[in-house]
Design an enzyme around this catalytic site. Structure first.
Site: not given
Ligand code: PLP
Length: 401
Positions: A69, A166, A194, A214, A343
Site C-alpha cells: 500500500g 484505517n 482498508q 495492499s 504504522c
C-alpha cells in the site's frame, strides 16, 4: 488469543498460500527471462494481472504490481504529479507554481508524506482538506477548494482521498468526490487499502484515475500491493531500473506475490457481500455489548446506523483512561487490538485522524481500535467485550489506590 486487529494485518489464507506455492518452489523463474521457466512465470504474472483487473473492472494493462500500500500510494501521488511539473527549465518554477495537490487530513502517512515531499522538493501547493466530526470530507468543500484554485490560475492538480479510513472506518463518497475533481480538471486517487475486501472496487463506478491496494489486509502476504492507474493518465515511475511493469515499477517481478494478491482479491470479491453483512451484524452486536458493559465509551467515526462505516470497525475513546494501558490490560487477558494505526504505533503523538475530527488531545490518547477479522465468532466477541470491561474496572481500581 482473540485477534481484533485485522486493519493492521491478516494472516495469509490457505488458498492464497497454495496458489503461491508453485511460484516459490519449482516454478521459480524470472518473469523477464526468455526461457521456458521464465515464460511460465510470465504467464502466471499476466493471469494474476487479469484476475486483479476483473475485480477492479479495468484493463490488465492498468494494473501495476507493487510492494504494498505504501508504495502504491507513493507511486500514485508522486507519479501523477511529477509529469504536471514542467521540469528543469527556466519556465519550470512558474509552471510548478500552478500545480496543486489536495489530500484529506485523515490520510495514511503514505499519502500525506508523499504530498509533503512534493511540497518540500518541488514547491507544489499542498492542501490538507478538513473532515467533519464523523471523518467525512465534504463534497461541497472540495468543490469550493477546487473552484478557488481554478480561479487563482492553478491549471493542474491531484486530489487524493482515502476510500475508508484505517482508524475510524469512515467510508467516503468517492464517486461524488472524484466527479467534482474531474469537473475542475484535477486527477483523483484513492487509497483503498482498508476498503478492499469490504467495498466495491469497481474503478469506473468510483470514477478514479488511480487506486491503491495492499495484500496483507486481505489474506495475502505482507510486501505486496497493486496500483490501478488509468491508461488515460500519465504516470511517472518512482522506482527506476530495468523497466518491468511497463516501465512503471522496475525490479524483478514478485510473481508469487502477484499470484497471492490476485487470489486474495478474487476470493474477497466473491465473498464480499455475504461477509460484509455478517460482519456488520457481529460488529453491531459487539458494540452494543461494549456500550452496555462500559457505558462511558464513545464511538469515534460514524454510527453504524448512519452507514458509511466499514463493517468490521469499532473504534472507541474511553475518557479518563490511557489507551495504551487499556491495550496492555487487554493483551494480558488475551485480546489483541490497537490504539489506532499500526504504522503510527510507537509514536506518542495523539492520532492525527482523531484530532482532525475535532477530538481533544486528551481524549485522543484514550483511543482504542477494534478491527474484526472475518473469521471471528460471536462467542469470541462476547468474551472480548467482557474482558474489556474487566480491564477498565482493573485500571479504575488501580487509580483509586
Ligand atoms: N494506506 C492505509 C489506509 C493503510 O491502512 C495502510 C497500512 O496500514 C497503508 C496504506 C500501507 O500499506 P502497506 O502496509 O501495505 O504498506
Amino acid at each position: 488469543m482473540i485477534y481484533l486487529d485485522a486493519a493492521a494485518t491478516t494472516p495469509v489464507r490457505r488458498e492464497v498460500l497454495e496458489a503461491m506455492w508453485p511460484y516459490l518452489t519449482g516454478e521459480f523463474g524470472n518473469a523477464s527471462s526468455h526461457h521456458e521457466l521464465g515464460a511460465r512465470a510470465k504467464d502466471a504474472l499476466e493471469d494474476a494481472r487479469a484476475s486483479v483487473a476483473s475485480v477492479l473492472g479495468c484493463r490488465p494493462s492498468e494494473v501495476v504490481f507493487t510492494s504494498g500500500g505504501t508504495e502504491s500510494d507513493n507511486l500514485a501521488v508522486k507519479g501523477l504529479v511529477l509529469p504536471m511539473i514542467a521540469g528543469a527549465t527556466p519556465a519550470a518554477a512558474a509552471e510548478t507554481a500552478r500545480v496543486h495537490v489536495a489530500v484529506s487530513s485523515i490520510e495514511h502517512a503514505a499519502v500525506l508524506e508523499s504530498a509533503r515531499y512534493l511540497q518540500r522538493w518541488h514547491g507544489v501547493d499542498v492542501t490538507e482538506l478538513p473532515v467533519n466530526s464523523g471523518g467525512l470530507v465534504s463534497v461541497e468543500e472540495l468543490d469550493a477548494y477546487l473552484s478557488a484554485k481554478s480561479a487563482a490560475g492553478y491549471s493542474k492538480g491531484l486530489v487524493s482521498i482515502m476510500y475508508a479510513n484505517n482508524e475510524v472506518g469512515t467510508v467516503q463518497d468517492i464517486s461524488a468526490l472524484s466527479a467534482v475533481a474531474h469537473h475542475y480538471g484535477a486527477l483523483f486517487h484513492t487509497d483503498a487499502v482498508q476498503a478492499a475486501g469490504w467495498l466495491s472496487l469497481d474503478v469506473s463506478q468510483l470514477g478514479v484515475d488511480a487506486l491503491s491496494i495492499s495484500g496483507h489486509k486481505l489474506g495475502a502476504p505482507k510486501g505486496c500491493g497493486v496500483l490501478f492507474a488509468s491508461r488515460a493518465v500519465t504516470l511517472e515511475p518512482i522506482i527506476n531500473g530495468g523497466g518491468q511493469e511497463r516501465g512503471l515499477r522496475s525490479g524483478t517481478e514478485g510473481v508469487a506475490n502477484a499470484v497471492g494478491i490476485a487470489t486474495a482479491l478474487t476470493l474477497a470479491e466473491t465473498e464480499r457481500e455475504a461477509t460484509s453483512r455478517r460482519m456488520t451484524e457481529l460488529r453491531n452486536g459487539f458494540l452494543s455489548r461494549v456500550r452496555e458493559l462500559v457505558p462511558s465509551v464513545v464511538l469515534t467515526g460514524l454510527e453504524p446506523a448512519e452507514g458509511n462505516r466499514l463493517p468490521n470497525n469499532a473504534s472507541l475513546i474511553l475518557p479518563g483512561f490511557n489507551g495504551e494501558s487499556v491495550l496492555l490490560e487487554l493483551e494480558r487477558r488475551g485480546v489483541i487490538c490497537s490504539s489506532g494505526s499500526a504504522c503510527a504505533a510507537g509514536s506518542t503523538d495523539p492520532s492525527h485522524v482523531l484530532i482532525a475530527m475535532g477530538i481533544s488531545e486528551d481524549d485522543a490518547r484514550t483511543a482504542i481500535r477494534f478491527s474484526l477479522p472475518s473469521t471471528i465468532t460471536a462467542e469470541d466477541l462476547e468474551r472480548a467485550a467482557t474482558l474489556l470491561s474487566q480491564s477498565i474496572v482493573h485500571l479504575a481500581n488501580l487509580r483509586l489506590r
